[in-house]
Design a protein around this motif. Sequence first.
Motif, PDB file in Angstrom:
ATOM      1  N   LEU A 147     -34.238 -42.953 -12.301  1.00  0.00           N
ATOM      2  CA  LEU A 147     -33.597 -41.765 -11.731  1.00  0.00           C
ATOM      3  C   LEU A 147     -32.233 -41.515 -12.373  1.00  0.00           C
ATOM      4  N   VAL A 148     -31.522 -42.573 -12.708  1.00  0.00           N
ATOM      5  CA  VAL A 148     -30.259 -42.416 -13.429  1.00  0.00           C
ATOM      6  C   VAL A 148     -30.527 -41.786 -14.796  1.00  0.00           C
ATOM      7  N   ALA A 149     -31.563 -42.284 -15.465  1.00  0.00           N
ATOM      8  CA  ALA A 149     -31.870 -41.820 -16.824  1.00  0.00           C
ATOM      9  C   ALA A 149     -32.329 -40.361 -16.850  1.00  0.00           C
ATOM     10  N   THR A 150     -33.092 -39.949 -15.840  1.00  0.00           N
ATOM     11  CA  THR A 150     -33.659 -38.592 -15.840  1.00  0.00           C
ATOM     12  C   THR A 150     -32.836 -37.590 -15.049  1.00  0.00           C
ATOM     13  N   GLY A 151     -32.088 -38.074 -14.054  1.00  0.00           N
ATOM     14  CA  GLY A 151     -31.382 -37.166 -13.156  1.00  0.00           C
ATOM     15  C   GLY A 151     -32.299 -36.478 -12.165  1.00  0.00           C
ATOM     16  N   ALA A 152     -33.478 -37.039 -11.915  1.00  0.00           N
ATOM     17  CA  ALA A 152     -34.447 -36.428 -10.993  1.00  0.00           C
ATOM     18  C   ALA A 152     -33.932 -36.469  -9.558  1.00  0.00           C
ATOM     19  N   THR A 153     -33.954 -35.314  -8.883  1.00  0.00           N
ATOM     20  CA  THR A 153     -33.530 -35.228  -7.494  1.00  0.00           C
ATOM     21  C   THR A 153     -34.562 -34.514  -6.630  1.00  0.00           C
ATOM     22  N   ILE A 154     -35.788 -34.363  -7.141  1.00  0.00           N
ATOM     23  CA  ILE A 154     -36.883 -33.799  -6.348  1.00  0.00           C
ATOM     24  C   ILE A 154     -38.127 -34.630  -6.618  1.00  0.00           C
ATOM     25  N   ALA A 155     -38.910 -34.877  -5.564  1.00  0.00           N
ATOM     26  CA  ALA A 155     -40.110 -35.701  -5.692  1.00  0.00           C
ATOM     27  C   ALA A 155     -41.275 -35.043  -4.955  1.00  0.00           C
ATOM     28  N   GLY A 168     -33.429 -25.570  -8.477  1.00  0.00           N
ATOM     29  CA  GLY A 168     -32.236 -26.023  -9.185  1.00  0.00           C
ATOM     30  C   GLY A 168     -32.213 -27.483  -9.589  1.00  0.00           C
ATOM     31  N   HIS A 169     -33.377 -28.131  -9.668  1.00  0.00           N
ATOM     32  CA  HIS A 169     -33.448 -29.516 -10.131  1.00  0.00           C
ATOM     33  C   HIS A 169     -33.800 -29.536 -11.615  1.00  0.00           C
ATOM     34  N   LYS A 170     -33.555 -30.644 -12.277  1.00  0.00           N
ATOM     35  CA  LYS A 170     -33.823 -30.704 -13.718  1.00  0.00           C
ATOM     36  C   LYS A 170     -34.909 -31.707 -14.099  1.00  0.00           C
ATOM     37  N   ALA A 171     -35.316 -32.559 -13.181  1.00  0.00           N
ATOM     38  CA  ALA A 171     -36.358 -33.551 -13.442  1.00  0.00           C
ATOM     39  C   ALA A 171     -37.011 -33.893 -12.106  1.00  0.00           C
ATOM     40  N   LEU A 172     -38.192 -34.524 -12.163  1.00  0.00           N
ATOM     41  CA  LEU A 172     -38.905 -34.766 -10.911  1.00  0.00           C
ATOM     42  C   LEU A 172     -39.578 -36.124 -10.890  1.00  0.00           C
ATOM     43  N   VAL A 173     -39.998 -36.498  -9.674  1.00  0.00           N
ATOM     44  CA  VAL A 173     -40.695 -37.750  -9.413  1.00  0.00           C
ATOM     45  C   VAL A 173     -42.065 -37.408  -8.855  1.00  0.00           C
ATOM     46  N   HIS A 174     -43.090 -38.176  -9.261  1.00  0.00           N
ATOM     47  CA  HIS A 174     -44.435 -37.946  -8.737  1.00  0.00           C
ATOM     48  C   HIS A 174     -45.092 -39.278  -8.406  1.00  0.00           C
ATOM     49  N   THR A 175     -45.693 -39.343  -7.222  1.00  0.00           N
ATOM     50  CA  THR A 175     -46.409 -40.563  -6.815  1.00  0.00           C
ATOM     51  C   THR A 175     -47.914 -40.374  -7.042  1.00  0.00           C
ATOM     52  N   ALA A 176     -48.672 -41.477  -6.938  1.00  0.00           N
ATOM     53  CA  ALA A 176     -50.098 -41.451  -7.291  1.00  0.00           C
ATOM     54  C   ALA A 176     -50.251 -40.849  -8.683  1.00  0.00           C
ATOM     55  N   ALA A 177     -49.387 -41.282  -9.579  1.00  0.00           N
ATOM     56  CA  ALA A 177     -49.186 -40.592 -10.855  1.00  0.00           C
ATOM     57  C   ALA A 177     -50.287 -40.825 -11.874  1.00  0.00           C
ATOM     58  N   ALA A 178     -51.188 -41.781 -11.631  1.00  0.00           N
ATOM     59  CA  ALA A 178     -52.273 -42.021 -12.590  1.00  0.00           C
ATOM     60  C   ALA A 178     -53.515 -41.203 -12.285  1.00  0.00           C
ATOM     61  N   SER A 179     -53.469 -40.408 -11.236  1.00  0.00           N
ATOM     62  CA  SER A 179     -54.604 -39.550 -10.875  1.00  0.00           C
ATOM     63  C   SER A 179     -54.810 -38.475 -11.935  1.00  0.00           C
ATOM     64  N   ASN A 180     -55.920 -37.723 -11.825  1.00  0.00           N
ATOM     65  CA  ASN A 180     -56.146 -36.594 -12.730  1.00  0.00           C
ATOM     66  C   ASN A 180     -54.963 -35.635 -12.693  1.00  0.00           C
ATOM     67  N   LEU A 181     -54.497 -35.349 -11.466  1.00  0.00           N
ATOM     68  CA  LEU A 181     -53.347 -34.459 -11.309  1.00  0.00           C
ATOM     69  C   LEU A 181     -52.109 -35.062 -11.955  1.00  0.00           C
ATOM     70  N   GLY A 182     -51.896 -36.357 -11.731  1.00  0.00           N
ATOM     71  CA  GLY A 182     -50.726 -37.014 -12.292  1.00  0.00           C
ATOM     72  C   GLY A 182     -50.725 -37.017 -13.817  1.00  0.00           C
ATOM     73  N   GLN A 183     -51.882 -37.259 -14.402  1.00  0.00           N
ATOM     74  CA  GLN A 183     -51.987 -37.238 -15.861  1.00  0.00           C
ATOM     75  C   GLN A 183     -51.702 -35.839 -16.401  1.00  0.00           C
ATOM     76  N   MET A 184     -52.174 -34.832 -15.675  1.00  0.00           N
ATOM     77  CA  MET A 184     -51.945 -33.440 -16.058  1.00  0.00           C
ATOM     78  C   MET A 184     -50.447 -33.121 -16.007  1.00  0.00           C
ATOM     79  N   LEU A 185     -49.795 -33.536 -14.913  1.00  0.00           N
ATOM     80  CA  LEU A 185     -48.362 -33.294 -14.766  1.00  0.00           C
ATOM     81  C   LEU A 185     -47.588 -34.005 -15.870  1.00  0.00           C
TER      82      LEU A 185
END
Length: 383
Positions: free
Chosen positions: A240-248, A175-192
């Motif tokens: 987080l205000v701009a995106t409304g992300a509540t899951i990371a 039920g979330h609408k946006a998300l947060v991801h750390t280590a975001a420059a990794s291959n996985l992060g670029q894919m996400l």
Amino acid sequence: MPIPSTRTGLQLRSLIKPGGELELSLVEEPIAQPAADEVVVRIEASPLNPSDIGLLFGAADMSTAKAAGTADRPVLTATVPERLMAGMAARLGQSMPVGNEGAGVVVDAGSSAEAQALMGKTVAVLGGAMYSQYRCVKADQCLVLPEGSTPADGASCFVNPLTALGMVETMRREGHKALVHTAAASNLGQMLNRICVKDGIGLVNIVRKPEQEMLLRSLGAKYVCNTASPTFMDELTAALVATGATIAFDATGGGKLAGQILTCMEAALNKTAKEYSRYGSTTHKQVYIYGGLELGPTEFNRNFGMAWGMGGWLLFPFLQKAGADTVQRLKQRVAAELKTTFASSYSKEISLAEALQPEVIAVYGQRATGTKYLINPNKGLKT
């Protein structure tokens, strides 16, 4: 290229001995005769993902690594600190094959029509023991790669793509609408990031270096926060205000970052709250830890109200819960967007023997952005 007449191939093994020594070696394994519903794949590309490195090294201190053996049959040993041996109890004395996923060409097949249809095809496989010259698997474990694709194109078809898609699927299911991801420059992060740009999903990327921030922005990322910035918490709250992300989804695990994300989520929610509550926002905030780039304790100050959760998230348990139909849908998307959304890049291709060289381990063992290696189990080996 046909199966060798000896019908054997090399496989990389990881063994932790009861005395506290890690031993990495190459062993000669028989190539199984495929059953009716099986095929034999000549593996030509398999990535070194963090999950693979975790099994490969266990809890060993790789600064103690010592090389022995020969150039084509190296043996590498390292010491497992005594205080960490308890965590290795379940695998002591077991010579374990390594490599979650890989890709190659089908060179032998069982009698079923499904298996025979794969002969000569370039396929990706998720099934363990992929740091092997040859791998016998069920035909339905194979994903046929699009025409013109190489094994290297499909080597990372499963773990990173399905992890990224699984994160988005989890976000939606909870039920979330946006998300947060750390280590975001990794291959996985670029894919996400590519998934979220394509699907119109709000994504807050967290990185540690200016060059990583520049890379993501060049790839279309709108919200990138650098933990090294003196105003990191304010910048994260604004995103987080701009995106409304509540899951990371946090790849670091240890340290303060997971708690900082929850703190900023609460601050973002309070900026738009219509009334004060001494128990904090009633909107649930969730951080899932899915990696361990930081090995220390997870630290946080509980200043984010009472509606929050922090837990673990792993790909394979998610796939089991998601069900066969969902998994098939996600796999088909990966195949359709293999060279775009789900393209992976590697800094170097190495052989099985090179994977056991201390100087090579010193690079890929860092698990750092830009040091992702690809193992070609058949590189430099006679078949």
